[in-house]
Design a protein around this motif. Structure first.
Motif, short mmCIF file in Angstrom:
data_model
loop_
_atom_site.label_atom_id
_atom_site.label_comp_id
_atom_site.label_asym_id
_atom_site.label_seq_id
_atom_site.Cartn_x
_atom_site.Cartn_y
_atom_site.Cartn_z
N ALA A 196 0.80 -1.22 0.00
CA ALA A 196 0.00 0.00 0.00
C ALA A 196 0.83 1.27 0.00
O ALA A 196 0.32 2.35 0.30
CB ALA A 196 -0.94 0.00 1.19
N VAL A 197 2.10 1.19 -0.34
CA VAL A 197 2.94 2.39 -0.38
C VAL A 197 2.39 3.41 -1.38
O VAL A 197 2.54 4.62 -1.19
CB VAL A 197 4.39 2.00 -0.71
N GLY B 228 7.71 -14.72 5.71
CA GLY B 228 8.20 -15.32 4.47
C GLY B 228 7.21 -15.28 3.34
O GLY B 228 7.13 -16.21 2.53
N VAL B 229 6.42 -14.20 3.27
CA VAL B 229 5.35 -14.10 2.27
C VAL B 229 5.73 -13.14 1.16
O VAL B 229 6.66 -12.34 1.29
CB VAL B 229 4.03 -13.63 2.93
N ILE B 230 4.97 -13.22 0.07
CA ILE B 230 5.19 -12.29 -1.03
C ILE B 230 4.37 -11.02 -0.79
O ILE B 230 3.45 -10.99 0.04
CB ILE B 230 4.85 -12.90 -2.40
N ASN B 231 4.73 -9.99 -1.51
CA ASN B 231 4.08 -8.68 -1.40
C ASN B 231 3.78 -8.22 -2.82
O ASN B 231 4.69 -8.15 -3.66
CB ASN B 231 5.02 -7.70 -0.70
N VAL C 72 7.15 -1.29 7.46
CA VAL C 72 6.27 -2.27 8.12
C VAL C 72 6.02 -3.46 7.20
O VAL C 72 6.05 -4.62 7.64
CB VAL C 72 4.94 -1.61 8.54
N GLU C 73 5.80 -3.20 5.92
CA GLU C 73 5.61 -4.30 4.97
C GLU C 73 6.87 -5.18 4.91
O GLU C 73 6.77 -6.41 4.85
CB GLU C 73 5.27 -3.75 3.59
N ALA C 74 8.04 -4.55 4.93
CA ALA C 74 9.29 -5.32 4.89
C ALA C 74 9.41 -6.23 6.10
O ALA C 74 9.84 -7.39 6.00
CB ALA C 74 10.48 -4.37 4.83
N GLU C 75 9.01 -5.73 7.28
CA GLU C 75 9.07 -6.52 8.51
C GLU C 75 8.15 -7.74 8.40
O GLU C 75 8.54 -8.85 8.77
CB GLU C 75 8.68 -5.66 9.70
N LEU C 76 6.94 -7.54 7.89
CA LEU C 76 6.02 -8.68 7.76
C LEU C 76 6.51 -9.68 6.73
O LEU C 76 6.34 -10.90 6.90
CB LEU C 76 4.63 -8.17 7.39
N MET C 77 7.11 -9.21 5.65
CA MET C 77 7.66 -10.14 4.65
C MET C 77 8.74 -11.02 5.28
O MET C 77 8.78 -12.23 5.05
CB MET C 77 8.24 -9.36 3.47
#
Length: 477
Positions: A225-226, A246-249, A237-242
């Motif tokens: 959502a950037v 171990g998920v894709i974005n 925050v998205e980088a931390e969740l990835m």
């Protein structure tokens, strides 16, 4: 080609013109077998090495051991690598608007919708996909926050906020429809404290694992959502969740020509966060700069193309040959059902090919087999599931379509890929199988679930519109 044993064979498909989409494999007339676990156990030309058992021809489709397609084409189910399944009841809104005007009209109706409404909206969209030959989808679940985005200032204001089950019920709907789904969750970090954001994503991921049948579960993903964020913190925050999961974005990015320089400037936020790489996908990527293309390709990022949506919304033309030449992997999606109007993968392929040929004044710039690969195996590759999906090969899920170019007749076949991509369509789609089990048969009446989803959708969309004060509301049947 490999012949499997027959002891655990649940289904044998015979007399098929097979477009396997396996790299290096040419079309051939032959057979395939499906095991009890729903995976392909054998495939090859001619007749099966062991004659399949026969059953009462009056038996139901689910108990039939042999499927004789009578010479029809059998090809992999389409994969929509970019979808918004909850939008199925919003077709006809924003018909003369570009992205943000169109989105505002859609969000106005959704303001009046609740948790169970989103379940039925998503179920209707998922069943529509199955009926149209789309057996797997990357689905951007509608955020639990209804955001109001202003492209002029480059950020969004907070609208209505829903509980977490607003997300999980959308997950349930895809599973109930019987298609394979990767569920993408927007983090909404600008609405909630960071720990709550992290906990919510973990809770939805746990719900997916606990409630979606394993064969249908393609996992959780991040709804990047950037594009709409006010600061670079969203990328962090998205980088931390990835890293944590171990998920894709997959992020919508430079989709529209509106406020273009502002959009392009946010590319650096993703780069600086260290997100770019094989697990990162750009959704749309219609207006990238040369520098963005070079950097994305060097990092191994992928891209998902929505040709019908880009045309419908006047977003622009993604220059796929330019991106492919740079080394960027390409998948294809159907996007919102309210901006593709008909979730038709055949139409999607044709619009894509024709648009690029017109853009480049070159009829060879994209060929039918290449386009079909992007909408099947290519989409599986960018989503990281090509070991399970995207082509008809031993060990992969038996997700396939039966398409008959003779009904209605399209004439003699000179080039099977040209016939399939250019001349066939939903009118030729006869059956859809997921895991070797039928989810659509043109000769059969709609299922009770489909009828229920239709009834619920019409009533619930009309109610949501009234609740949101949207007038005039939709016509209902």
């Amino acid at each position: 080609m490999t012949a499997g044993g027959t002891d655990a064979t649940a289904l044998t498909v015979v007399n098929a013109l097979l477009l396997t989409m396996a790299d290096g494999a040419e079309p051939f007339r032959g057979w395939l077998t499906v095991g009890d676990d729903g995976t392909i156990t054998g495939i090859g030309p001619g007749d099966p090495p062991t004659p399949p058992s026969t059953v009462d021809p009056s038996a139901s489709a689910t108990s039939r051991a042999v499927l004789d397609v009578g010479g029809a084409i059998v090809a992999p189910g389409f994969i929509s690598a970019h979808s918004h399944l909850f939008m199925s009841g919003l077709r006809g809104l924003g018909v003369g608007e570009t992205l943000y005007g169109w989105l505002a009209e859609n969000m106005a109706v959704l303001t009046g919708a609740g948790v169970e409404d989103l379940y039925w909206f998503t179920l209707h969209g998922s069943l529509d996909f199955a009926r149209n030959g789309i057996t797997s989808a990357f689905n951007f679940a509608q955020s639990r926050v209804i955001w109001n985005y202003d492209p002029q200032v480059g950020s969004a204001s907070l609208g209505k906020v829903h509980p977490v089950d607003f997300l999980t019920r959308q997950v349930d709907a895809g599973a109930d429809a019987g298609i394979r789904v990767m569920s993408a969750i927007r983090l909404d970090d600008e609405a909630f404290p960071e720990q709550q954001v992290l906990d919510t994503f973990a809770a939805v991921a746990d719900h997916i694992e606990a409630n979606v049948p394993a064969p249908l579960n393609l996992g959780a993903a991040i709804f990047g959502a950037v594009q709409w964020a006010a600061t670079s913190r969203t990328a962090a925050v998205e980088a931390e969740l990835m890293r944590r999961h171990g998920v894709i974005n997959q992020a919508h990015f430079v989709e529209t020509a509106e406020a273009l320089e502002q959009q392009q400037a946010k590319f650096a936020w993703y780069d600086e966060a260290g997100i770019l790489g094989p697990r990162f996908l750009f959704g749309h990527f219609v207006h990238p700069t040369d520098e963005m293309i070079t950097r994305a390709a060097a990092a191994g990022a992928g891209m998902v193309w929505q040709p019908t949506s880009n045309g419908r919304l006047g977003s622009g033309i993604a220059d796929i040959p330019r991106l492919r030449a740079a080394g960027i992997r390409i998948g294809v999606g159907l996007d919102d059902q309210s901006c593709t109007d008909i979730s038709d993968p055949f139409q999607n392929m044709r619009i894509g090919i024709y648009t690029l040929r017109a853009l480049h004044s070159d009829a060879k710039v994209l060929m039918p087999a290449e386009m079909l690969r992007m909408h099947t195996l290519g989409s599986a590759e960018v989503l990281g599931v090509a070991d399970r999906l995207g082509s008809l090969e031993v060990g992969k899920h038996a997700d396939f379509l039966v398409v008959d170019p003779r009904e209605p007749d399209t004439g003699p076949i000179w080039d099977v890929y040209a016939t399939y991509v250019f001349a066939c369509g939903l009118r030729n789609l006869k059956q859809v199988y997921v895991g070797g089990k039928p989810v659509y048969d043109a000769a059969q009446p709609p299922s009770e679930l489909t009828l229920a989803a239709t009834t619920e959708l019409h009533a619930r969309v009309a109610h949501a519109a009234r609740a949101a004060g949207v007038t005039p509301g939709p016509l209902t049947f």
